[in-house]
Write a protein that holds these residues in place. Structure first.
Motif, PDB file in Angstrom:
ATOM      1  N   GLY A 159       2.986 -13.542  -1.471  1.00 46.84           N
ATOM      2  CA  GLY A 159       2.059 -13.160  -2.592  1.00 46.84           C
ATOM      3  C   GLY A 159       1.211 -11.919  -2.218  1.00 46.84           C
ATOM      4  N   GLU A 160       1.851 -11.048  -1.146  1.00 44.57           N
ATOM      5  CA  GLU A 160       0.805  -9.909  -0.748  1.00 44.57           C
ATOM      6  C   GLU A 160       0.997  -8.951  -1.587  1.00 44.57           C
ATOM      7  OE1 GLU A 160      -1.736  -9.878   1.011  1.00 44.57           O
ATOM      8  OE2 GLU A 160      -1.723 -11.865   2.203  1.00 44.57           O
ATOM      9  N   HIS A 161       0.712  -8.559  -2.932  1.00 42.87           N
ATOM     10  CA  HIS A 161       1.224  -7.644  -3.786  1.00 42.87           C
ATOM     11  C   HIS A 161       1.003  -6.138  -3.225  1.00 42.87           C
ATOM     12  CE1 HIS A 161       2.698 -10.619  -6.277  1.00 42.87           C
ATOM     13  NE2 HIS A 161       1.464 -11.183  -6.350  1.00 42.87           N
TER      14      HIS A 161
ATOM     15  N   ALA B 240       5.944   0.486  -6.838  1.00 43.92           N
ATOM     16  CA  ALA B 240       4.731   0.323  -6.427  1.00 43.92           C
ATOM     17  C   ALA B 240       3.618   0.471  -7.200  1.00 43.92           C
ATOM     18  CB  ALA B 240       4.493   1.503  -5.325  1.00 43.92           C
ATOM     19  N   ALA B 241       3.685   1.299  -8.233  1.00 41.24           N
ATOM     20  CA  ALA B 241       2.554   1.456  -9.273  1.00 41.24           C
ATOM     21  C   ALA B 241       2.463  -0.181 -10.039  1.00 41.24           C
ATOM     22  CB  ALA B 241       2.718   2.386 -10.168  1.00 41.24           C
ATOM     23  N   LEU B 242       3.418  -0.644 -10.265  1.00 44.16           N
ATOM     24  CA  LEU B 242       3.279  -2.258 -10.952  1.00 44.16           C
ATOM     25  C   LEU B 242       2.620  -2.980  -9.963  1.00 44.16           C
ATOM     26  CD1 LEU B 242       6.888  -2.386 -12.516  1.00 44.16           C
ATOM     27  CD2 LEU B 242       4.686  -2.078 -13.679  1.00 44.16           C
ATOM     28  N   CYS B 243       2.827  -2.983  -8.733  1.00 44.86           N
ATOM     29  CA  CYS B 243       2.068  -3.619  -7.676  1.00 44.86           C
ATOM     30  C   CYS B 243       0.695  -3.731  -7.590  1.00 44.86           C
ATOM     31  CB  CYS B 243       2.811  -3.513  -6.345  1.00 44.86           C
ATOM     32  SG  CYS B 243       4.506  -4.363  -6.127  1.00 44.86           S
ATOM     33  N   SER B 244       0.384  -2.177  -7.865  1.00 42.94           N
ATOM     34  CA  SER B 244      -1.134  -2.072  -7.870  1.00 42.94           C
ATOM     35  C   SER B 244      -1.890  -2.582  -8.974  1.00 42.94           C
ATOM     36  CB  SER B 244      -1.423  -0.336  -7.814  1.00 42.94           C
ATOM     37  OG  SER B 244      -0.830   0.328  -8.956  1.00 42.94           O
ATOM     38  N   LEU B 245      -1.035  -2.670 -10.022  1.00 41.70           N
ATOM     39  CA  LEU B 245      -1.704  -3.301 -11.369  1.00 41.70           C
ATOM     40  C   LEU B 245      -1.889  -4.581 -11.019  1.00 41.70           C
ATOM     41  CD1 LEU B 245       0.217  -1.745 -14.605  1.00 41.70           C
ATOM     42  CD2 LEU B 245      -2.227  -1.466 -13.733  1.00 41.70           C
ATOM     43  N   ARG B 246      -1.018  -5.276 -10.433  1.00 40.19           N
ATOM     44  CA  ARG B 246      -1.104  -6.802 -10.097  1.00 40.19           C
ATOM     45  C   ARG B 246      -2.403  -7.103  -9.400  1.00 40.19           C
ATOM     46  NH1 ARG B 246       4.603  -9.450  -8.928  1.00 40.19           N
ATOM     47  NH2 ARG B 246       3.473 -11.256  -9.285  1.00 40.19           N
ATOM     48  N   VAL B 247      -2.962  -6.157  -8.445  1.00 40.49           N
ATOM     49  CA  VAL B 247      -4.042  -6.410  -7.780  1.00 40.49           C
ATOM     50  C   VAL B 247      -5.192  -5.645  -8.361  1.00 40.49           C
ATOM     51  CG1 VAL B 247      -2.886  -6.829  -5.696  1.00 40.49           C
ATOM     52  CG2 VAL B 247      -3.456  -4.660  -6.142  1.00 40.49           C
ATOM     53  N   SER B 248      -5.073  -5.280  -9.628  1.00 40.27           N
ATOM     54  CA  SER B 248      -6.207  -4.403 -10.224  1.00 40.27           C
ATOM     55  C   SER B 248      -6.524  -3.180  -9.716  1.00 40.27           C
ATOM     56  CB  SER B 248      -7.334  -5.412 -10.725  1.00 40.27           C
ATOM     57  OG  SER B 248      -6.812  -6.710 -11.373  1.00 40.27           O
ATOM     58  N   ASN B 249      -5.877  -2.446  -9.168  1.00 42.88           N
ATOM     59  CA  ASN B 249      -6.007  -1.046  -8.701  1.00 42.88           C
ATOM     60  C   ASN B 249      -5.829  -0.060  -9.316  1.00 42.88           C
ATOM     61  OD1 ASN B 249      -6.734   1.094  -6.519  1.00 42.88           O
ATOM     62  ND2 ASN B 249      -6.068  -0.214  -4.885  1.00 42.88           N
ATOM     63  N   LEU B 250      -6.585   0.162 -10.322  1.00 47.89           N
ATOM     64  CA  LEU B 250      -6.120   1.124 -11.382  1.00 47.89           C
ATOM     65  C   LEU B 250      -6.178   2.826 -10.782  1.00 47.89           C
ATOM     66  CD1 LEU B 250      -7.987   0.046 -14.637  1.00 47.89           C
ATOM     67  CD2 LEU B 250      -5.591   0.194 -13.988  1.00 47.89           C
TER      68      LEU B 250
END
Length: 322
Positions: free
Chosen positions: A207-209, A239-249
């Motif tokens: 679960g380490e997105h 990778a961009a989708l993963c950044s959304l999953r951790v709310s890093n816009l």
């Protein structure tokens, strides 16, 4: 052996190039989060219950590093003598390991290699955890000499040991990342992608997105700079989708910008404008910084230049054929 080169850039050796190398968003990416490998804490666990006199000397030496390398070296030499008196190969290995650290701190790389090699031989088959960490120490030293074959050999063995859970998940992430980087420096790009794919799978299981996105991103770098632009775009998108999953816009925006650069490389105006529309729909703080706007302008200029060059080439070809 070649002369050592002290190079702290973890991504040196990744393939380079592109239309504006200084604008490439995806070069020289560090780990997205500090990895808690627990190496130092686990390393000391093996000393529990050791000879009190040895422990006293050893801990005093540890406390002196890195501010007093000479004093620490003297204490670890005393610890080594004590270990020999006790006939403990385990404590000898710990002493050599720290003497290697002293040598690194003082710039004596060849001596560090000798000390770590002694620690490796003494711990092999006796102290698996110390052996595991010593493999990593040797990999770092061989990296200073840019001997990538030996770096890869040590990291591959480390990776196999961590596969069974020894050292914990944080260390496994770090080892696979180092292995991928070493393969990239040795130009073994398929092997680098293989290590990153294994790391990505492990990250997804845990679960380490953020780390999962880090792997997609590095795979995208390798693919795109070796001619697989479609693969690069696909993995930057993941990778961009993963950044959304951790709310890093902010990271999300920069990764979409990586895709935009690759649409320029592919000379694909349709995909370019579709991606640009996606980027411009992001919240204002993500896309209004001067560097961000500069890259957008650079992409626009370069796409126009490439389209004009393609048109010119077509017209010349057309004139020749007619």
């Amino acid at each position: 052996m070649s002369q050592p080169r002290n190079d702290n850039n973890q991504n040196v050796g990744m393939p380079g190039g592109g239309f504006t190398p200084h604008h490439r968003m995806w070069l020289h990416r560090p780990m997205p989060v500090p990895l808690q490998t627990g190496e130092n804490e686990q390393w000391m666990e093996g000393l529990e219950g050791a000879d009190p006199q040895f422990l006293k000397i050893f801990k005093e030496g540890k406390n002196l590093l890195p501010r007093d390398v000479i004093g620490a070296r003297e204490l670890f030499s005393q610890a080594l003598s004590r270990a020999r008196e006790l006939g403990s190969s385990d404590l000898e290995a710990y002493s050599y390991s720290q003497l290697g650290n002293c040598s690194i701190a003082s710039g004596s790389v060849q001596d560090a290699l000798r000390c770590y090699s002694e620690a490796k031989e003494l711990s092999k088959g006796r102290n698996e955890l110390l052996y595991l960490f010593t493999l990593g120490d040797l990999a770092k030293v061989h990296g200073i000499f840019e001997n990538w074959r030996l770096v890869i050999d040590n990291l591959t063995e480390q990776s196999e040991i961590t596969r069974n859970g020894l050292g914990g998940p944080g260390l496994r992430f770090a080892v696979l990342d180092r292995l991928a980087t070493a393969h990239a420096k040795a130009k073994n790009f398929d092997e680098s992608i293989k290590a990153l794919t294994e790391m990505r799978t492990f990250a997804a299981q845990k679960g380490e997105h953020a780390l999962e996105g880090h792997c997609f991103e590095k795979i995208a770098v390798l693919q795109s700079q070796n001619g697989n632009i479609a693969g690069g775009i696909d993995n930057f998108e993941k990778a961009a989708l993963c950044s959304l999953r951790v709310s890093n816009l902010s990271k999300h925006a920069s990764l979409l910008l990586c895709c935009l650069e690759l649409h320029v490389d592919a000379v694909s105006p349709k995909d370019y404008h579709k991606r640009l529309k996606q980027i411009l729909s992001l919240p204002e703080p993500c896309r209004s910084s001067p560097p961000f706007l500069e890259i957008l302008r650079s992409c626009e200029v370069e796409l126009s230049r490439r389209l004009a060059a393609a048109l010119s080439s077509f017209l010349v070809s057309f004139e020749v054929t007619t």
